[in-house]
Design a protein around this motif. Sequence first.
Motif, PDB file in Angstrom:
ATOM      1  N   TYR A 124       5.985   4.713   7.159  1.00  0.00           N
ATOM      2  CA  TYR A 124       5.164   5.846   7.573  1.00  0.00           C
ATOM      3  C   TYR A 124       4.099   6.218   6.550  1.00  0.00           C
ATOM      4  O   TYR A 124       3.100   6.815   6.896  1.00  0.00           O
ATOM      5  CB  TYR A 124       6.056   7.053   7.848  1.00  0.00           C
ATOM      6  CG  TYR A 124       6.936   6.862   9.035  1.00  0.00           C
ATOM      7  CD1 TYR A 124       6.422   6.935  10.313  1.00  0.00           C
ATOM      8  CD2 TYR A 124       8.285   6.563   8.882  1.00  0.00           C
ATOM      9  CE1 TYR A 124       7.224   6.739  11.426  1.00  0.00           C
ATOM     10  CE2 TYR A 124       9.098   6.369   9.978  1.00  0.00           C
ATOM     11  CZ  TYR A 124       8.563   6.467  11.249  1.00  0.00           C
ATOM     12  OH  TYR A 124       9.360   6.267  12.329  1.00  0.00           O
ATOM     13  N   PRO A 179      -3.064  13.980  10.209  1.00  0.00           N
ATOM     14  CA  PRO A 179      -2.016  13.855   9.189  1.00  0.00           C
ATOM     15  C   PRO A 179      -1.438  15.205   8.788  1.00  0.00           C
ATOM     16  O   PRO A 179      -2.090  16.251   8.900  1.00  0.00           O
ATOM     17  CB  PRO A 179      -2.752  13.212   7.999  1.00  0.00           C
ATOM     18  CG  PRO A 179      -4.052  12.714   8.537  1.00  0.00           C
ATOM     19  CD  PRO A 179      -4.388  13.589   9.689  1.00  0.00           C
ATOM     20  N   VAL A 184      -5.131  10.300  14.755  1.00  0.00           N
ATOM     21  CA  VAL A 184      -3.927  10.918  14.202  1.00  0.00           C
ATOM     22  C   VAL A 184      -4.341  12.058  13.265  1.00  0.00           C
ATOM     23  O   VAL A 184      -5.235  11.891  12.437  1.00  0.00           O
ATOM     24  CB  VAL A 184      -3.069   9.896  13.435  1.00  0.00           C
ATOM     25  CG1 VAL A 184      -1.870  10.584  12.771  1.00  0.00           C
ATOM     26  CG2 VAL A 184      -2.590   8.788  14.381  1.00  0.00           C
ATOM     27  N   GLU A 189       0.854  13.880  13.287  1.00  0.00           N
ATOM     28  CA  GLU A 189       1.652  12.861  12.598  1.00  0.00           C
ATOM     29  C   GLU A 189       3.123  12.934  12.999  1.00  0.00           C
ATOM     30  O   GLU A 189       3.834  11.920  13.004  1.00  0.00           O
ATOM     31  CB  GLU A 189       1.512  13.014  11.076  1.00  0.00           C
ATOM     32  CG  GLU A 189       2.206  11.910  10.294  1.00  0.00           C
ATOM     33  CD  GLU A 189       2.012  12.012   8.795  1.00  0.00           C
ATOM     34  OE1 GLU A 189       2.770  11.350   8.047  1.00  0.00           O
ATOM     35  OE2 GLU A 189       1.108  12.747   8.348  1.00  0.00           O
TER      36      GLU A 189
END
Length: 305
Positions: free
Chosen positions: A263, A189, A187, A154
């Motif tokens: 975000y 996190p 992605v 991230e």
Amino acid sequence: MAALFGARVRRLRTAAGLTQAELGDRTHVVSTRITQIERASGAKPTLELARALDAALGADNLLVELWPYVYREAFPDWSRKFMEYAERAVVIRQYAAHVVPGLLQTEEYARAVLGLDALLDGEEQLEERVSARMARQERLGSPDRPELCVILDEAVLRRPIGGHAVMRKQLARLLGAAEGRHITVQVLPFDQGGHEAMGGSLTILFLPDGSEVAYTEGSDYGRLIEEPINVSRYKVIYDRLRAAALPPVMSLDMVRSAMEGNYRGANLPSRSDRRRLAQEQLQQSSGGRLRGGGRRVPRGRRPGP
């Protein structure tokens, strides 16, 4: 290799009846730059200049084909060997801890990243490195393109390298690249916490002969791993990262939210949903492939056009 490149330029220039100044005029550089190239002194030629020299001297791509070897000489042995492996790999799996992997960087983002090197020796060397990075991307559009699977921490999305305009264009590039069937973007996190690859980035290369190599990299080091037992350990680490990462569709939602400046706007699944999706991802090789959102598509059934 730089000396060989220079000798070829000198021989071709002489055969063409050109002075260094005349060749410089045709390639839009000063004559002293031609002198440096022929003597293998000073900065190495950029890919753009190698192409210009090739065209001006009618070298039939000889200089362009030599250029990658000239460029690689500036790197340690292990780095050159990794680059050679990467050019042959049929599958590339990468975890990027800090920046977008080079194969998916825009030119502006690459220039911003490479420009951060404290040991960079001037603007010409920077442009040389940017040219090399862009040249390596050409393989993604070739018939023998590799399958590319990328996991982005991230942090890669949240750090606006080069400024917000450069970063927005870079995130758009990720979204566009992920539309290709041979590229997958996920992605990882922040809320997944610590993991075994936190020290830097990780790449696993699968080669045409069935062999595999791994490569780990930090800000000022790199390590090539070729021993099968150690490569297997890094493959397990990568599989764990992939299981912890968001599925592709949710990952792209997060990239899109980052591009829009929100975000935390992505709709992240609950931990229980994420565990279920992770299990499906790890089992996909045995029961059929997954759709982007994680739902299994049974073998023999494929989405319609």
